[in-house]
Scaffold this motif. Sequence first.
Motif, PDB file in Angstrom:
ATOM      1  N   SER A 121     -47.928 -14.690   7.025  1.00  0.00           N
ATOM      2  CA  SER A 121     -46.828 -15.055   6.201  1.00  0.00           C
ATOM      3  C   SER A 121     -45.831 -16.203   6.998  1.00  0.00           C
ATOM      4  O   SER A 121     -45.686 -17.504   6.649  1.00  0.00           O
ATOM      5  CB  SER A 121     -46.084 -14.136   5.380  1.00  0.00           C
ATOM      6  N   VAL A 122     -45.186 -15.595   7.811  1.00  0.00           N
ATOM      7  CA  VAL A 122     -44.199 -16.494   8.806  1.00  0.00           C
ATOM      8  C   VAL A 122     -44.948 -17.483   9.325  1.00  0.00           C
ATOM      9  O   VAL A 122     -44.292 -18.571   9.663  1.00  0.00           O
ATOM     10  CB  VAL A 122     -43.376 -15.312   9.507  1.00  0.00           C
ATOM     11  N   GLY A 123     -45.915 -17.034  10.002  1.00  0.00           N
ATOM     12  CA  GLY A 123     -46.967 -18.049  10.658  1.00  0.00           C
ATOM     13  C   GLY A 123     -47.354 -19.332   9.718  1.00  0.00           C
ATOM     14  O   GLY A 123     -47.206 -20.412  10.361  1.00  0.00           O
ATOM     15  N   THR A 124     -47.625 -18.922   8.555  1.00  0.00           N
ATOM     16  CA  THR A 124     -47.923 -20.048   7.713  1.00  0.00           C
ATOM     17  C   THR A 124     -46.670 -20.856   7.298  1.00  0.00           C
ATOM     18  O   THR A 124     -47.010 -22.269   7.614  1.00  0.00           O
ATOM     19  CB  THR A 124     -48.560 -19.428   6.338  1.00  0.00           C
ATOM     20  N   PHE A 125     -45.496 -20.331   7.173  1.00  0.00           N
ATOM     21  CA  PHE A 125     -44.498 -21.086   6.864  1.00  0.00           C
ATOM     22  C   PHE A 125     -43.961 -22.069   7.927  1.00  0.00           C
ATOM     23  O   PHE A 125     -43.655 -23.141   8.183  1.00  0.00           O
ATOM     24  CB  PHE A 125     -43.295 -20.480   6.544  1.00  0.00           C
ATOM     25  N   THR A 126     -43.960 -21.347   9.137  1.00  0.00           N
ATOM     26  CA  THR A 126     -43.638 -22.018  10.607  1.00  0.00           C
ATOM     27  C   THR A 126     -44.535 -23.207  10.872  1.00  0.00           C
ATOM     28  O   THR A 126     -43.974 -24.372  11.242  1.00  0.00           O
ATOM     29  CB  THR A 126     -43.986 -20.907  11.707  1.00  0.00           C
ATOM     30  N   MET A 127     -45.584 -22.995  10.556  1.00  0.00           N
ATOM     31  CA  MET A 127     -46.667 -24.489  10.625  1.00  0.00           C
ATOM     32  C   MET A 127     -46.187 -25.105   9.783  1.00  0.00           C
ATOM     33  O   MET A 127     -46.109 -26.460  10.235  1.00  0.00           O
ATOM     34  CB  MET A 127     -48.244 -23.838  10.628  1.00  0.00           C
ATOM     35  N   CYS A 128     -46.068 -25.164   8.331  1.00  0.00           N
ATOM     36  CA  CYS A 128     -45.765 -26.003   7.505  1.00  0.00           C
ATOM     37  C   CYS A 128     -44.565 -26.632   8.200  1.00  0.00           C
ATOM     38  O   CYS A 128     -44.263 -27.851   7.983  1.00  0.00           O
ATOM     39  CB  CYS A 128     -45.462 -25.227   6.047  1.00  0.00           C
ATOM     40  N   HIS A 129     -43.404 -25.800   8.197  1.00  0.00           N
ATOM     41  CA  HIS A 129     -42.217 -26.397   8.566  1.00  0.00           C
ATOM     42  C   HIS A 129     -42.287 -27.243   9.894  1.00  0.00           C
ATOM     43  O   HIS A 129     -41.677 -28.340   9.651  1.00  0.00           O
ATOM     44  CB  HIS A 129     -41.305 -25.141   8.927  1.00  0.00           C
ATOM     45  N   GLU A 130     -43.014 -26.876  10.976  1.00  0.00           N
ATOM     46  CA  GLU A 130     -43.124 -27.792  11.665  1.00  0.00           C
ATOM     47  C   GLU A 130     -44.046 -29.149  11.823  1.00  0.00           C
ATOM     48  O   GLU A 130     -43.877 -30.208  12.549  1.00  0.00           O
ATOM     49  CB  GLU A 130     -43.559 -27.097  13.190  1.00  0.00           C
ATOM     50  N   ALA A 131     -44.842 -28.952  10.730  1.00  0.00           N
ATOM     51  CA  ALA A 131     -45.817 -30.144  10.413  1.00  0.00           C
ATOM     52  C   ALA A 131     -45.139 -30.940   9.480  1.00  0.00           C
ATOM     53  O   ALA A 131     -45.703 -32.223   9.291  1.00  0.00           O
ATOM     54  CB  ALA A 131     -47.086 -29.501   9.669  1.00  0.00           C
ATOM     55  N   LEU A 132     -44.068 -30.739   8.846  1.00  0.00           N
ATOM     56  CA  LEU A 132     -43.489 -31.558   7.515  1.00  0.00           C
ATOM     57  C   LEU A 132     -43.430 -32.979   8.246  1.00  0.00           C
ATOM     58  O   LEU A 132     -43.859 -33.988   7.413  1.00  0.00           O
ATOM     59  CB  LEU A 132     -42.323 -31.040   7.142  1.00  0.00           C
ATOM     60  N   LYS A 133     -42.532 -33.222   9.368  1.00  0.00           N
ATOM     61  CA  LYS A 133     -42.145 -34.384   9.741  1.00  0.00           C
ATOM     62  C   LYS A 133     -43.670 -35.471  10.151  1.00  0.00           C
ATOM     63  O   LYS A 133     -43.566 -36.480  10.042  1.00  0.00           O
ATOM     64  CB  LYS A 133     -41.373 -34.403  11.114  1.00  0.00           C
ATOM     65  N   HIS A 134     -44.637 -34.705  10.530  1.00  0.00           N
ATOM     66  CA  HIS A 134     -46.085 -35.377  10.627  1.00  0.00           C
ATOM     67  C   HIS A 134     -46.561 -35.621   9.289  1.00  0.00           C
ATOM     68  O   HIS A 134     -47.231 -36.902   9.273  1.00  0.00           O
ATOM     69  CB  HIS A 134     -46.871 -34.724  11.656  1.00  0.00           C
ATOM     70  N   LEU A 135     -46.333 -34.934   8.330  1.00  0.00           N
ATOM     71  CA  LEU A 135     -47.322 -35.068   7.028  1.00  0.00           C
ATOM     72  C   LEU A 135     -46.569 -35.885   6.037  1.00  0.00           C
ATOM     73  O   LEU A 135     -47.358 -36.670   5.163  1.00  0.00           O
ATOM     74  CB  LEU A 135     -47.358 -33.702   6.294  1.00  0.00           C
ATOM     75  N   LYS A 136     -44.972 -36.002   6.237  1.00  0.00           N
ATOM     76  CA  LYS A 136     -44.572 -36.751   5.071  1.00  0.00           C
ATOM     77  C   LYS A 136     -44.717 -38.384   5.075  1.00  0.00           C
ATOM     78  O   LYS A 136     -44.509 -38.982   4.225  1.00  0.00           O
ATOM     79  CB  LYS A 136     -43.101 -36.161   4.948  1.00  0.00           C
ATOM     80  N   LYS A 137     -44.885 -38.733   6.286  1.00  0.00           N
ATOM     81  CA  LYS A 137     -45.146 -40.209   6.471  1.00  0.00           C
ATOM     82  C   LYS A 137     -44.159 -41.088   5.760  1.00  0.00           C
ATOM     83  O   LYS A 137     -42.981 -40.600   5.973  1.00  0.00           O
ATOM     84  CB  LYS A 137     -46.575 -40.537   5.973  1.00  0.00           C
TER      85      LYS A 137
END
Length: 297
Positions: A121-137
């Motif tokens: 759970s926390v790992g999934t959230f952490t990855m999403c959180h850190e990925a946001l700036k790359h994914l939002k374009k």
Amino acid sequence: MESPFKADILKGKVALVTGGGSGIGLEISTQFGRHGAAVAIMGRRRQVLDAAVAALRSEGIRAIGLEGDVRKQEDAARVLEETTTHFGKLDILVNGAAGNFLVSPEDLSPNGFRTVIDIDSVGTFTMCHEALKHLKKGGRGEGPSTGGLILNISATLHYTAAWYQIHASAAKAAVDSITRSLALEWGTDYDIRVNGIAPGPIGDTPGMRKLAPGEMQSKSREYRPLYKLGERWDIAMAALYLASDAGKYINGTTMVVDGGLWLSHPRHIGKEEVKKLSKVVEMKSRKSPVAFPASKL
Ligand code: HXC
């Protein structure tokens, strides 16, 4: 098995797959690569990553292996930076890293419970959180599908209850909730689609070897609607569908790929018996409808 999808459906895309070095994660990485994506795989074990990357590259897939633990925010941030530095961008994040073991609740320490919640759970959230700036374009309003995609690998354990998996059930319930919340908020704000896949028992995976050793697998056969284990391929095909343009209007769903298993339970009465019994009840209800109102049957 051959893919029914065209070989270029992910052409030009870059994917990061956590837990991509083995099992379902490796199959998703392989199929994404075969359909045109460049793939970064993240895992804790260098040897496993190296073997997986060698296998991917042997098929001509652009692949790199990045060591890291999804429980560590600094690892998550570093792996995402390394992925985008190497491939120039990120389009798809697959959260496949998970931890599980069979244990009775009374034998599970709070730290054991926390460990699985931390990974899943926390790992999934952490990855999403850190990925946001790359994914939002570019964000909203800059043409169709400006944002990326997140795929969370979940389970069906928590739809009812699963023996000896109180930790993983709670963890995957949280994962599904994260999927829906991010689909709402990041779908609205950044055009990022967030979906999940809930696999049933999939043969030839570390999870199955750990959770359903040999004999148990054959015993449970009679309760399976499709009478067979799933294959890693089945999960990868669902991932391809969700990641391709075919899935462009799918957001916030967790697709169950389990052959209907989570719905199943032992047949409590045979077919012939039910025919006879049903006729008897029907006859009785005709004779005295008040005594056997249909709504009570
Ligand atoms: C009871 C256990 C235990 C066990 C660990 N613990 N294994 N308790 N029974 N079998 C407890 C430990 O005692 C400790 O608590 C705490 O959990 C942390 O254990 P560590 O070994 O220190 O953790 P760590 O080295 O970080 O390893 C994490 C792990 C491990 C989850 C325990 O198994 C792992 O790394 N797993 C990743 C691979 C994996 O499991 N893949 C399968 C995923 S299948 P104390 O109190 O003693 O400190 C999957 C499918 C889900 O996810 C859906 C199924 C349908």
